[in-house]
Write a protein that holds these residues in place. Structure first.
Motif, mmCIF file in Angstrom:
data_model
loop_
_atom_site.group_PDB
_atom_site.id
_atom_site.type_symbol
_atom_site.label_atom_id
_atom_site.label_comp_id
_atom_site.label_asym_id
_atom_site.label_seq_id
_atom_site.Cartn_x
_atom_site.Cartn_y
_atom_site.Cartn_z
ATOM 1 N N VAL A 93 -27.157 68.956 -20.438
ATOM 2 C CA VAL A 93 -27.256 69.959 -19.381
ATOM 3 C C VAL A 93 -28.330 69.485 -18.406
ATOM 4 O O VAL A 93 -29.388 69.010 -18.831
ATOM 5 N N ARG A 94 -28.046 69.629 -17.110
ATOM 6 C CA ARG A 94 -29.003 69.167 -16.098
ATOM 7 C C ARG A 94 -29.248 70.249 -15.048
ATOM 8 O O ARG A 94 -28.290 70.874 -14.573
ATOM 9 N N ASN A 95 -30.521 70.403 -14.678
ATOM 10 C CA ASN A 95 -30.905 71.291 -13.571
ATOM 11 C C ASN A 95 -31.354 70.494 -12.353
ATOM 12 O O ASN A 95 -31.306 70.992 -11.222
ATOM 13 N N VAL A 118 -22.970 70.455 -16.890
ATOM 14 C CA VAL A 118 -22.792 70.159 -18.324
ATOM 15 C C VAL A 118 -21.901 68.928 -18.414
ATOM 16 O O VAL A 118 -20.894 68.838 -17.707
ATOM 17 N N GLU A 119 -22.294 67.991 -19.231
ATOM 18 C CA GLU A 119 -21.443 66.810 -19.455
ATOM 19 C C GLU A 119 -21.491 66.430 -20.930
ATOM 20 O O GLU A 119 -22.402 66.824 -21.658
ATOM 21 N N PHE A 120 -20.498 65.660 -21.343
ATOM 22 C CA PHE A 120 -20.414 65.204 -22.733
ATOM 23 C C PHE A 120 -20.453 63.684 -22.780
ATOM 24 O O PHE A 120 -19.851 63.015 -21.937
ATOM 25 N N VAL A 174 -35.865 69.694 -16.645
ATOM 26 C CA VAL A 174 -35.018 68.854 -15.778
ATOM 27 C C VAL A 174 -33.632 68.693 -16.386
ATOM 28 O O VAL A 174 -32.619 68.967 -15.748
ATOM 29 N N ASP A 175 -33.594 68.223 -17.632
ATOM 30 C CA ASP A 175 -32.329 68.060 -18.344
ATOM 31 C C ASP A 175 -32.607 67.975 -19.840
ATOM 32 O O ASP A 175 -33.764 67.872 -20.253
ATOM 33 N N PHE A 176 -31.564 68.039 -20.640
ATOM 34 C CA PHE A 176 -31.731 67.917 -22.100
ATOM 35 C C PHE A 176 -30.387 67.644 -22.750
ATOM 36 O O PHE A 176 -29.336 67.823 -22.129
ATOM 37 N N LYS A 177 -30.490 67.209 -24.001
ATOM 38 C CA LYS A 177 -29.308 66.882 -24.800
ATOM 39 C C LYS A 177 -29.253 67.784 -26.032
ATOM 40 O O LYS A 177 -30.276 67.964 -26.702
ATOM 41 N N PRO A 196 -39.474 66.721 -26.848
ATOM 42 C CA PRO A 196 -39.676 65.826 -25.696
ATOM 43 C C PRO A 196 -38.869 64.527 -25.804
ATOM 44 O O PRO A 196 -38.737 63.802 -24.823
ATOM 45 N N ASP A 197 -38.321 64.244 -27.003
ATOM 46 C CA ASP A 197 -37.418 63.085 -27.141
ATOM 47 C C ASP A 197 -36.059 63.370 -26.493
ATOM 48 O O ASP A 197 -35.353 62.443 -26.102
ATOM 49 N N THR A 198 -35.690 64.632 -26.433
ATOM 50 C CA THR A 198 -34.317 64.988 -26.023
ATOM 51 C C THR A 198 -34.269 65.822 -24.734
ATOM 52 O O THR A 198 -33.183 66.219 -24.313
ATOM 53 N N CYS A 199 -35.443 66.096 -24.174
ATOM 54 C CA CYS A 199 -35.514 66.883 -22.930
ATOM 55 C C CYS A 199 -36.340 66.106 -21.904
ATOM 56 O O CYS A 199 -37.261 65.389 -22.277
ATOM 57 N N ARG A 200 -36.040 66.301 -20.625
ATOM 58 C CA ARG A 200 -36.976 65.868 -19.588
ATOM 59 C C ARG A 200 -37.758 67.098 -19.146
ATOM 60 O O ARG A 200 -37.157 68.116 -18.768
ATOM 61 N N LEU A 201 -39.090 66.991 -19.201
ATOM 62 C CA LEU A 201 -39.980 68.111 -18.917
ATOM 63 C C LEU A 201 -41.031 67.639 -17.924
ATOM 64 O O LEU A 201 -41.794 66.713 -18.237
HETATM 65 N N1 UDP Z 1 -30.760 62.175 -24.086
HETATM 66 C C1 UDP Z 1 -30.986 62.132 -25.463
HETATM 67 N N2 UDP Z 1 -30.352 61.189 -26.204
HETATM 68 C C2 UDP Z 1 -29.491 60.280 -25.671
HETATM 69 C C3 UDP Z 1 -29.250 60.337 -24.281
HETATM 70 C C4 UDP Z 1 -29.900 61.288 -23.520
HETATM 71 O O1 UDP Z 1 -31.741 62.935 -25.993
HETATM 72 O O2 UDP Z 1 -28.939 59.456 -26.421
HETATM 73 C C5 UDP Z 1 -31.439 63.186 -23.270
HETATM 74 C C6 UDP Z 1 -32.526 62.555 -22.386
HETATM 75 O O3 UDP Z 1 -33.778 62.634 -23.011
HETATM 76 C C7 UDP Z 1 -32.471 63.425 -21.169
HETATM 77 C C8 UDP Z 1 -31.035 63.939 -21.091
HETATM 78 O O4 UDP Z 1 -30.497 63.753 -22.404
HETATM 79 O O5 UDP Z 1 -33.329 64.547 -21.328
HETATM 80 C C9 UDP Z 1 -30.189 63.213 -20.077
HETATM 81 O O6 UDP Z 1 -30.272 61.840 -20.303
HETATM 82 P P1 UDP Z 1 -29.541 60.798 -19.339
HETATM 83 O O7 UDP Z 1 -28.066 60.976 -19.445
HETATM 84 O O8 UDP Z 1 -30.124 60.899 -17.971
HETATM 85 O O9 UDP Z 1 -29.795 59.395 -20.012
HETATM 86 P P2 UDP Z 1 -31.029 58.390 -19.984
HETATM 87 O O10 UDP Z 1 -31.491 58.280 -18.578
HETATM 88 O O11 UDP Z 1 -32.035 58.994 -20.918
HETATM 89 O O12 UDP Z 1 -30.409 57.135 -20.524
#
Ligand code: UDP
Length: 238
Positions: A93-95, A118-120, A174-177, A196-201
């Motif tokens: 999810v991204r804001n 939202v993307e997969f 910002v975004d998160f997974k 913080p591993d899975t979110c951008r803050l």
């Molecule tokens: N993300 C994650 N695990 C992954 C890929 C992405 O937790 O394997 C999280 C990442 O931390 C970010 C959001 O998902 O908060 C979007 O990531 P993005 O698709 O921009 O990929 P990235 O730039 O991290 O490769």
């Protein structure tokens, strides 16, 4: 609850069986990886922060009727969770534009969206977790149409709840997974972690990154950023 056999070891966590077949113990490590495992390192104290942050956020979500795998925090690094079959999708999810979104579409980082996206991605390390659309998900039978609908609904609800919470902490989400799983009866619940591993803050005032991008991009101050984001959470969650 006793730790049983090691069921799985991932990049940042170990998962153990317990004497209850419906429950697992997750143990958070300090190991960090980026770029599909190409960059490796250690973030001292990360496991403790991610465990505690994820548990607090999941309890907050559960109070707002988002079902999660959280059962009980057992120690600084260990948590008892419901055993699920993970749906092999990364739900992002991204804001605000950042990371792969900015790269893929040529949109500058920091561009705010009118509505969240939202993307997969298909969870498959060998393929590098490729972007996937819902017709592909159905074709590959990774989830049913009803499950996709539920997952999208929960993902947007999580976003609304966490965006408000982090705003109170002076932080932009910002975004998160997210990752979801199925209970034996087919119920979809939130699994994995929110950290913080899975979110951008980003700090709302300065834009300072308080997440794993400090590690990915060699920005320095990685441990301090994790400690600062945890301090903000504690201050507003107690
Ligand atoms: N993300 C994650 N695990 C992954 C890929 C992405 O937790 O394997 C999280 C990442 O931390 C970010 C959001 O998902 O908060 C979007 O990531 P993005 O698709 O921009 O990929 P990235 O730039 O991290 O490769």
């Amino acid at each position: 609850m006793q730790k049983g056999n090691l069921l799985y070891e991932g990049k940042a966590k170990k998962v153990y069986e317990t004497d209850d077949p419906a429950l697992l113990i997750v143990e958070y490590k300090d190991d960090a990886t980026a770029f599909n495992g190409q960059k490796k390192g250690t973030i001292c104290g990360k496991g403790v922060i991610n465990n505690q942050m994820s548990n607090r956020l999941m309890q907050r979500l559960a109070r707002a009727d988002v079902p999660t795998h959280f059962v009980q925090e057992l120690s600084e690094r260990e948590t008892l969770v419901k055993r699920v079959e993970i749906v092999p999708l990364e739900v992002i999810v991204r804001n605000i534009a950042a990371g792969s979104f900015s790269k893929r579409y040529g949109i500058p980082e920091g561009t705010s969206f009118d509505a969240p996206t939202v993307e997969f991605s298909y969870k498959n390390d060998a393929l590098g977790d490729p972007l996937i659309n819902t017709t592909h998900v159905l074709a590959m039978r990774l989830a049913t149409a009803e499950e996709i609908e539920t997952i999208e609904r929960y993902a947007l609800r999580v976003n609304a709840l966490l965006r408000d919470f982090w705003a109170d902490c002076g932080v932009k989400l910002v975004d998160f997974k997210l990752e979801f799983g199925r209970l034996p009866d087919g119920t979809i619940i939130l699994a994995d972690e929110i950290s913080p591993d899975t979110c951008r803050l980003w700090d709302s005032a300065t834009g300072e990154k308080l997440d794993k991008d400090r590690f990915r991009r060699d920005l320095g101050g990685v441990e301090d950023a994790y400690a600062e984001i945890m301090r903000r959470l504690r201050e507003h969650d107690d």
